[in-house]
Write an enzyme that holds these catalytic residues in place. Structure first.
Site, mmCIF file in Angstrom:
data_model
loop_
_atom_site.group_PDB
_atom_site.id
_atom_site.type_symbol
_atom_site.label_atom_id
_atom_site.label_comp_id
_atom_site.label_asym_id
_atom_site.label_seq_id
_atom_site.Cartn_x
_atom_site.Cartn_y
_atom_site.Cartn_z
ATOM 1 N N ARG A 83 39.869 52.069 53.846
ATOM 2 C CA ARG A 83 40.538 51.678 52.606
ATOM 3 C C ARG A 83 41.444 52.760 52.008
ATOM 4 O O ARG A 83 42.541 52.457 51.540
ATOM 5 C CB ARG A 83 39.513 51.210 51.571
ATOM 6 C CG ARG A 83 38.759 49.938 51.959
ATOM 7 C CD ARG A 83 39.656 48.910 52.589
ATOM 8 N NE ARG A 83 38.990 47.622 52.783
ATOM 9 C CZ ARG A 83 39.266 46.790 53.758
ATOM 10 N NH1 ARG A 83 40.184 47.123 54.665
ATOM 11 N NH2 ARG A 83 38.656 45.631 53.873
ATOM 12 N N ASP B 15 43.743 34.107 52.351
ATOM 13 C CA ASP B 15 43.727 34.674 51.005
ATOM 14 C C ASP B 15 45.042 35.363 50.661
ATOM 15 O O ASP B 15 45.659 35.075 49.631
ATOM 16 C CB ASP B 15 42.576 35.673 50.853
ATOM 17 C CG ASP B 15 41.223 34.998 50.887
ATOM 18 O OD1 ASP B 15 41.154 33.830 51.307
ATOM 19 O OD2 ASP B 15 40.228 35.639 50.510
ATOM 20 N N ASP C 234 35.644 46.693 47.828
ATOM 21 C CA ASP C 234 37.013 47.013 48.205
ATOM 22 C C ASP C 234 37.967 47.088 47.025
ATOM 23 O O ASP C 234 38.910 47.882 47.026
ATOM 24 C CB ASP C 234 37.532 46.013 49.233
ATOM 25 C CG ASP C 234 37.024 46.306 50.636
ATOM 26 O OD1 ASP C 234 36.607 47.463 50.883
ATOM 27 O OD2 ASP C 234 37.047 45.402 51.489
ATOM 28 N N SER D 199 32.664 35.975 56.752
ATOM 29 C CA SER D 199 33.910 36.731 56.654
ATOM 30 C C SER D 199 33.784 37.989 57.496
ATOM 31 O O SER D 199 32.695 38.537 57.672
ATOM 32 C CB SER D 199 34.211 37.098 55.196
ATOM 33 O OG SER D 199 33.222 37.981 54.694
#
Length: 408
Positions: free
Chosen positions: A97, A17, A126, A178
């Protein structure tokens, strides 16, 4: 018409990605791209990430080791609160994050970038976590979220784009799920896990042994705390990152820390996730045991009443909010005397407290004993009970009067 951007800092993992995003940014915005990769203890190697970024077109690539910062300044503060989301999730992805967003914004300032970008999709949490962090640090920053703009909405399209542009990616076959990992945990979502009735495959787990295959002999460990934070295992002082890594190894060996949950995302949908958090599971259990003898009851009750809100703030991306600052200050103020040693048994998926001791212990054997004592008069309990029962007795007396009037 797209907003003019001169230079963008991209949160870059080196996977499919973000590798595609790197090239897409250059072509779409005709801008310079600086990549930033954070080493926070993920399983995937970052060995070639700088070279791959430069080969794909980045003008500069940062690869920063943030493991100690991650554990010291993000994991430990949350675990002082025994943080947990919806009763099970220890927030492994959520806690990481804000650190990534903060460092990304620092690099943007260093490089004179006018924009930042990330690879989070438009369906997940996210995107919110990253962007709330960006805006809290610089209200004027420009944000590019490719998944909300482009038409490359399938893995096939991404692979075709990569092949067309000669982009080297680590895999060319569809993964069945994922993952996201760091020193606190690893998560598995999507693909074969999207059916909440289907159990996770046995081979999905990477950090923990199956409890069925874990050692038949229990292992006893001791964790030392100072001011609410763990500082040593079995008397051996360790840095925050090394301590958590050691707990991961111990917990993983004994099959500790697996959960399979359906959680409520901030954007509104439910999501099924499988998580491994071996070290964090041990740490939370140990910290709660340490607090059990060093925390005042009402202080602990007050703090615990705020934990669902505190966990929600982290999960939803409000790490840098004013309410988070207030809550963290309150939590930290409760940890002054949370110091001592906790002894635990690790065995086939279970972490069981075996003992706890502290120089600041509020536990009084003289008061708690079932044997004869000189410090507590059991007769005092009668008045205590009658006072606490007063409102209950009055309520019942009123109910009797009302019943009498209704039958009179």
């Amino acid at each position: 018409m797209k907003e003019k951007i001169k230079k963008v800092v991209l949160a870059y993992s080196g996977g499919l990605d973000t590798s595609v995003i790197l090239r897409w940014l250059i072509e779409t915005y005709e801008c310079e791209v600086v990549t930033f990769s954070a080493d926070i203890g993920q399983v995937d190697s970052l060995e070639n990430v700088e070279a791959n970024a430069m080969k794909t077109g980045a003008v500069k690539a940062y690869v920063d080791d943030l493991k100690e910062t991650f554990v010291k300044d993000y994991v430990f503060p949350a675990f002082r609160a025994n943080v947990i989301y919806e009763g099970q999730y220890l927030l492994g992805t959520s806690i990481a994050r804000p650190l990534i967003a903060k460092r990304q914004m620092e690099i943007a300032a260093i490089e004179g970038a006018d924009a930042v970008s990330h690879g989070a999709t438009g369906k997940g949490n996210d995107q919110v976590r990253f962007e709330l962090g960006y805006y809290a640090i610089d209200p004027d920053i420009k944000i590019v979220a490719p998944w909300r703009e482009w038409d490359l909405n399938s893995r096939t399209a991404l692979m075709a784009f990569a092949e067309k542009h000669g982009i080297s990616v680590p895999t060319t076959h569809a993964k069945p799920y994922s993952t996201d990992g760091n020193l606190l945990h690893i998560s598995y979502e999507g693909g074969i896990l999207e059916d909440p009735w289907a159990g996770p495959p046995d081979d999905i787990f990477t950090l923990t042994t199956s409890p069925k295959d874990a050692p038949d002999t229990p292992e006893i460990i001791e964790i030392t705390f100072e001011g609410g934070d763990p500082v040593a295992i079995d008397g051996k002082p360790l840095s925050p990152a090394n301590l958590l890594a050691e707990l991961n190894q111990l917990g993983g060996k004994h099959g500790i820390g697996r959960i399979d949950i359906v959680e409520n995302r901030f954007v509104g949908m439910k999501s099924r996730g499988v998580y491994e958090t071996p070290g964090g599971t041990i740490l939370r259990q140990a910290h709660m045991a340490m607090e059990s003898i060093t925390q005042d009851r009402e202080v602990m009750n007050l703090r615990d009443s705020l934990i669902p809100r505190y966990a929600q703030l982290i999960y939803n991306g409000f790490w840098f909010s004013p309410e988070m600052e207030v809550l963290q200050g309150l939590i930290d103020s409760t940890q002054t005397h949370v110091s001592g040693v906790v002894r635990l048994e690790l065995y086939k998926g279970n972490c069981t407290v075996q003992g706890r001791k502290s120089d600041h212990s509020l536990y009084s054997e003289a008061h708690a004993t079932f044997e004869d004592d000189d410090v507590y008069s059991q007769a005092d309990a009668e008045g205590f009970i009658r006072l606490n029962a007063l409102r209950l007795r009055i309520r019942k007396l009123m109910q009797r009067k009302e019943a009498g009037r209704n039958h009179g």
